[in-house]
Each structure stands twice: as structure tokens, then as C-alpha cells.
Design an enzyme around this catalytic site. Structure first.
Site, PDB file in Angstrom:
ATOM      1  N   TYR A  48       1.176  -7.013   3.515  1.00 30.44           N
ATOM      2  CA  TYR A  48       0.865  -5.688   3.781  1.00 30.44           C
ATOM      3  C   TYR A  48       0.446  -5.558   5.331  1.00 30.44           C
ATOM      4  O   TYR A  48       0.402  -4.451   6.016  1.00 30.44           O
ATOM      5  CB  TYR A  48      -0.008  -4.978   2.915  1.00 30.44           C
ATOM      6  CG  TYR A  48       0.286  -4.950   1.430  1.00 30.44           C
ATOM      7  CD1 TYR A  48       1.724  -5.370   1.065  1.00 30.44           C
ATOM      8  CD2 TYR A  48      -0.474  -4.645   0.256  1.00 30.44           C
ATOM      9  CE1 TYR A  48       1.890  -5.464  -0.156  1.00 30.44           C
ATOM     10  CE2 TYR A  48      -0.276  -4.593  -0.745  1.00 30.44           C
ATOM     11  CZ  TYR A  48       1.017  -5.131  -1.254  1.00 30.44           C
ATOM     12  OH  TYR A  48       1.444  -4.982  -2.539  1.00 30.44           O
ATOM     13  N   HIS A 106       1.934 -14.053  -4.797  1.00 30.34           N
ATOM     14  CA  HIS A 106       2.562 -12.702  -4.657  1.00 30.34           C
ATOM     15  C   HIS A 106       3.897 -12.498  -5.371  1.00 30.34           C
ATOM     16  O   HIS A 106       4.121 -11.721  -5.950  1.00 30.34           O
ATOM     17  CB  HIS A 106       2.728 -12.052  -3.178  1.00 30.34           C
ATOM     18  CG  HIS A 106       2.942 -10.603  -2.864  1.00 30.34           C
ATOM     19  ND1 HIS A 106       2.293  -9.947  -1.669  1.00 30.34           N
ATOM     20  CD2 HIS A 106       3.367 -10.061  -3.654  1.00 30.34           C
ATOM     21  CE1 HIS A 106       2.849  -8.983  -1.837  1.00 30.34           C
ATOM     22  NE2 HIS A 106       2.991  -8.527  -2.819  1.00 30.34           N
TER      23      HIS A 106
HETATM   24  N1  LIG Z   1       2.658  -7.261  -6.207  1.00 30.87           N
HETATM   25  C1  LIG Z   1       3.575  -6.376  -5.678  1.00 30.87           C
HETATM   26  O1  LIG Z   1       4.781  -7.121  -5.339  1.00 30.87           O
HETATM   27  C2  LIG Z   1       3.667  -4.944  -5.484  1.00 30.87           C
HETATM   28  C3  LIG Z   1       4.881  -4.392  -4.992  1.00 30.87           C
HETATM   29  C4  LIG Z   1       4.818  -2.869  -4.907  1.00 30.87           C
HETATM   30  C5  LIG Z   1       3.369  -2.295  -4.976  1.00 30.87           C
HETATM   31  N2  LIG Z   1       2.204  -3.224  -5.007  1.00 30.87           N
HETATM   32  C6  LIG Z   1       1.025  -2.317  -5.077  1.00 30.87           C
HETATM   33  O2  LIG Z   1       1.046  -1.097  -5.851  1.00 30.87           O
HETATM   34  C7  LIG Z   1       0.540  -0.163  -5.209  1.00 30.87           C
HETATM   35  C8  LIG Z   1       1.013   0.945  -5.659  1.00 30.87           C
HETATM   36  O3  LIG Z   1       2.569   0.995  -5.609  1.00 30.87           O
HETATM   37  P1  LIG Z   1       3.490   1.968  -4.490  1.00 30.87           P
HETATM   38  O4  LIG Z   1       2.566   2.145  -3.063  1.00 30.87           O
HETATM   39  O5  LIG Z   1       4.386   1.178  -4.379  1.00 30.87           O
HETATM   40  O6  LIG Z   1       3.592   3.225  -5.199  1.00 30.87           O
HETATM   41  P2  LIG Z   1       3.085   4.135  -6.157  1.00 30.87           P
HETATM   42  O7  LIG Z   1       1.561   4.002  -6.154  1.00 30.87           O
HETATM   43  O8  LIG Z   1       3.763   4.358  -7.316  1.00 30.87           O
HETATM   44  O9  LIG Z   1       3.169   5.650  -5.372  1.00 30.87           O
HETATM   45  C9  LIG Z   1       2.598   6.176  -4.147  1.00 30.87           C
HETATM   46  C10 LIG Z   1       3.199   7.244  -3.757  1.00 30.87           C
HETATM   47  O10 LIG Z   1       2.849   8.457  -4.548  1.00 30.87           O
HETATM   48  C11 LIG Z   1       2.214   9.169  -3.838  1.00 30.87           C
HETATM   49  N3  LIG Z   1       0.910  10.110  -4.280  1.00 30.87           N
HETATM   50  C12 LIG Z   1       0.110   9.151  -4.851  1.00 30.87           C
HETATM   51  N4  LIG Z   1      -1.072  10.153  -5.610  1.00 30.87           N
HETATM   52  C13 LIG Z   1      -0.352  11.139  -5.687  1.00 30.87           C
HETATM   53  C14 LIG Z   1      -0.681  12.212  -6.355  1.00 30.87           C
HETATM   54  N5  LIG Z   1      -1.748  12.538  -7.097  1.00 30.87           N
HETATM   55  N6  LIG Z   1       0.231  13.529  -6.221  1.00 30.87           N
HETATM   56  C15 LIG Z   1       1.419  13.356  -5.357  1.00 30.87           C
HETATM   57  N7  LIG Z   1       1.903  12.192  -4.926  1.00 30.87           N
HETATM   58  C16 LIG Z   1       0.988  11.024  -4.894  1.00 30.87           C
HETATM   59  C17 LIG Z   1       1.902   8.612  -2.507  1.00 30.87           C
HETATM   60  O11 LIG Z   1       1.549   9.754  -1.514  1.00 30.87           O
HETATM   61  P3  LIG Z   1       0.565   9.756  -0.356  1.00 30.87           P
HETATM   62  O12 LIG Z   1       0.391   8.702   0.127  1.00 30.87           O
HETATM   63  O13 LIG Z   1       0.782  10.893   0.425  1.00 30.87           O
HETATM   64  O14 LIG Z   1      -0.907  10.143  -1.120  1.00 30.87           O
HETATM   65  C18 LIG Z   1       3.028   7.698  -2.380  1.00 30.87           C
HETATM   66  O15 LIG Z   1       3.917   8.295  -1.684  1.00 30.87           O
HETATM   67  C19 LIG Z   1       0.891  -0.670  -3.684  1.00 30.87           C
HETATM   68  O16 LIG Z   1       0.370   0.216  -2.567  1.00 30.87           O
HETATM   69  C20 LIG Z   1       0.360  -2.095  -3.534  1.00 30.87           C
HETATM   70  O17 LIG Z   1      -0.835  -2.197  -3.658  1.00 30.87           O
HETATM   71  C21 LIG Z   1       2.388  -4.519  -5.243  1.00 30.87           C
END
Ligand SMILES: NC(=O)c1ccc[n+]([C@@H]2O[C@H](COP(=O)([O-])OP(=O)(O)OC[C@H]3O[C@@H](n4cnc5c(N)ncnc54)[C@H](OP(=O)(O)O)[C@@H]3O)[C@@H](O)[C@H]2O)c1
Length: 272
Positions: A48, A106
Site C-alpha cells: 500500500y 500478503h
Molecule cells: N489482503 C489483501 O490482499 C487485501 C485486499 C484488499 C483489501 N485489503 C484490506 O481490506 C481493506 C478494506 O477493503 P477495501 O478497501 O478493498 O474495500 P471496502 O472496505 O470493502 O470498501 C471501501 C469503500 O467503501 C466506502 N465506505 C466505507 N464506509 C462507508 C460507509 N459507511 N458508507 C458508504 N461508503 C462507505 C469507502 O469510501 P470512503 O473512503 O469515501 O469512506 C470506500 O470507497 C483495505 O483497505 C485493506 O486494508 C486487503
């Protein structure tokens, strides 16, 4: 905050802040705001490219280190013994902390023997630089390989998991083997807001679709790490602990699975 117990006995906060795509000042501010409104769990990764910003946010929050649970992850191309040792020390420098609560592989990488990577991680644990060891994007077969090498080492498997991607078999396997499942992209990267059934439930029960999805996860003892940048979203995503998920909602969300995998880079080994 609610907690899950890891195989080491450590307590892991059941909700954390995901930081993928958060960078620079926005990342510093989100981390600081999150901690100041009650988050005590942060999820980052070398991939990241935001360790320093996360570290600055932690410092600005004035939180005590022992009150926080911090996870980072080693890139799949860096899983050789020496690189793991060096990278982890670099992460600690970048984050400006003395230890990680959890370090994850990862992504699996069949080019590098798992045995070598796990040996390095175990050594870091013995040195006290990481408290817990886990993996990410591991299938049941990857987990079986790890368990065969080191039966009690893996504390966590972090995988994509949300109402339209309900990985029931993997969850069951993790439970049977004392591995905590962490759900990444728990809001399906925003797609859950387009789900009509979830939206109708949200309207009926006066919650948001995000809150229902997160509550559905934590009720299954799954750790969730939603990413949010605004204070309003950060707050809403933590507002989960003083209400119950109605049985009707749970039953309906249990049926939303569409095997809707959103994250599948070319190097993924999901077919293993
Ligand atoms: N291990 C891996 O390979 C891997 C892969 C993917 C992700 N991850 C981890 O998982 C975390 C979360 O996954 P993600 O970032 O893919 O997606 P997510 O958490 O499923 O979704 C994030 C999105 O939802 C929006 N959001 C969040 N809360 C909200 C609410 N209460 N109402 C409306 N919209 C909302 C955010 O907007 P705003 O930013 O505008 O609030 C953003 O656009 C990542 O940040 C990372 O740390 C790990």
C-alpha cells in the site's frame, strides 16, 4: 470494541481500519481521526506504500502503542528468508513502532518454499518483533501446507469476504483449525450499496447497508477491516456494538452469496 482471541492468547479488535488506497495527508488524517473516535486496529501492507503516513497518523493521535493492534504484510515477491527479516525491520522503522501485532504473508507464492518464509516469520516472533503470524489470500490447500509444516503457527487468514462472497468452506476450515478469519473488502469495495435486498433491510431496520454487512461478519466471529476516509463513514462503521442483527436480516444476508470475487490479480493462486 469487541475482540477475538488469537491462538497466542492475544486479543484482536474485531473491527479495524483498512488503509489500502489511503496515502499521504489523507491517510495521516484518517488514521488519526479513526483512533481518536475509538478504532484501535489498523491494517496496512508494504504494497500500500503508506507505512510512513500510517505511522504519522498514529503519532498524531497520541495513542499509546500497547492500546493499538497493528497489522502489516510482506509482498509475495519478498518471501525469501533474508528479505522477510529485512523488510519487517524496515516496516517497523517506517511505521515508527517497535513491534507488529500481526505480520501476514500478503499472497502465497509457489516460487518460494513456504517452509523458508514461515521459518523467518517464526524467528521474528521469537525476537519479539512480531507478536502474531498469519497469511492472506490462502486457500484451504495453502493452509493445509502451512499447518503441516507448523501446526500452531498461523493465527489469521485474511481473505476477501462480504455478503456476495460468502466463503463458507474456508470459514469452516479456519474455525476447525483455530485460525481467525479476517474479512477484507467487507463492503465489497462499495458494491454492497447497490444490493437491493441489503438496502431494503437497511431501510427496514434503520441501519446502513455497511452496518448490516459488518454486523453480519462480526456475528460470525469474523474480523472486519473496512476502509473509510471520511469521519462520517469511520464513525458509522464502528457503530455496531449496541444493537443486535435481527434474525430475519441474518437469514437473508446468508443467502446473498454470488461467488462475487472482486480481487483477483494475475499472480493469485486461488485455483490451488
Ligand atoms: N489482503 C489483501 O490482499 C487485501 C485486499 C484488499 C483489501 N485489503 C484490506 O481490506 C481493506 C478494506 O477493503 P477495501 O478497501 O478493498 O474495500 P471496502 O472496505 O470493502 O470498501 C471501501 C469503500 O467503501 C466506502 N465506505 C466505507 N464506509 C462507508 C460507509 N459507511 N458508507 C458508504 N461508503 C462507505 C469507502 O469510501 P470512503 O473512503 O469515501 O469512506 C470506500 O470507497 C483495505 O483497505 C485493506 O486494508 C486487503
Amino acid at each position: 470494541m469487541q475482540y477475538v482471541k488469537l491462538n497466542s492468547g492475544d486479543q484482536m479488535p474485531i473491527v479495524g481500519l483498512g488503509t489500502w488506497k489511503l496515502k499521504g495527508e489523507e491517510c495521516v488524517n484518517s488514521v488519526q481521526t479513526a483512533i481518536n473516535i475509538g478504532y484501535n486496529h489498523l491494517d496496512t501492507a508494504d504494497l500500500y506504500d503508506n507505512h510512513q503516513a500510517v505511522g504519522k497518523g498514529i503519532k498524531a493521535s497520541k495513542a499509546q502503542r500497547k492500546q493499538l493492534f497493528i497489522t502489516s504484510k510482506i509482498k509475495p515477491e519478498n518471501l525469501n528468508y533474508q528479505t522477510i527479516i529485512e523488510d519487517t525491520k524496515r516496516f517497523l522503522n517506517e511505521l515508527n513502532i517497535e513491534y507488529l501485532d500481526l505480520i501476514l504473508i500478503h499472497w502465497p507464492n509457489k516460487e518460494i518454499p513456504l517452509k523458508t518464509s514461515l521459518k523467518a516469520l517464526k524467528e521474528l516472533q521469537t525476537e519479539g518483533l512480531v507478536k502474531n503470524i498469519g497469511v492472506s489470500n490462502f486457500t484451504i490447500n495453502h493452509l493445509k501446507d502451512a499447518l503441516e509444516l507448523y501446526p500452531d503457527l498461523i493465527a489469521v487468514n485474511q481473505v476477501e469476504f462480504h455478503p456476495t462472497f460468502y466463503q463458507k468452506d474456508l470459514l469452516e476450515f479456519c474455525r476447525k483449525n483455530g485460525i481467525i478469519l479476517t474479512a477484507y473488502s467487507p463492503l465489497a469495495r462499495g458494491e454492497i450499496f447497490e444490493n437491493e435486498i441489503l438496502q431494503n433491510l437497511a431501510d427496514k431496520y434503520n441501519k446502513s447497508a455497511a452496518q448490516l454487512a459488518l454486523k453480519w461478519l462480526i456475528d460470525k466471529n469474523i474480523v472486519a477491516i473496512p476502509k473509510a476516509s471520511s469521519k462520517a463513514h469511520l464513525k458509522a462503521n464502528l457503530n455496531l456494538f449496541d444493537w443486535e442483527l435481527p434474525a430475519e436480516a441474518r437469514e437473508k444476508i446468508d443467502k446473498l452469496n454470488q461467488n462475487n470475487r472482486l480481487i483477483e490479480p494475475s499472480f493469485a493462486e486461488f485455483d490451488y
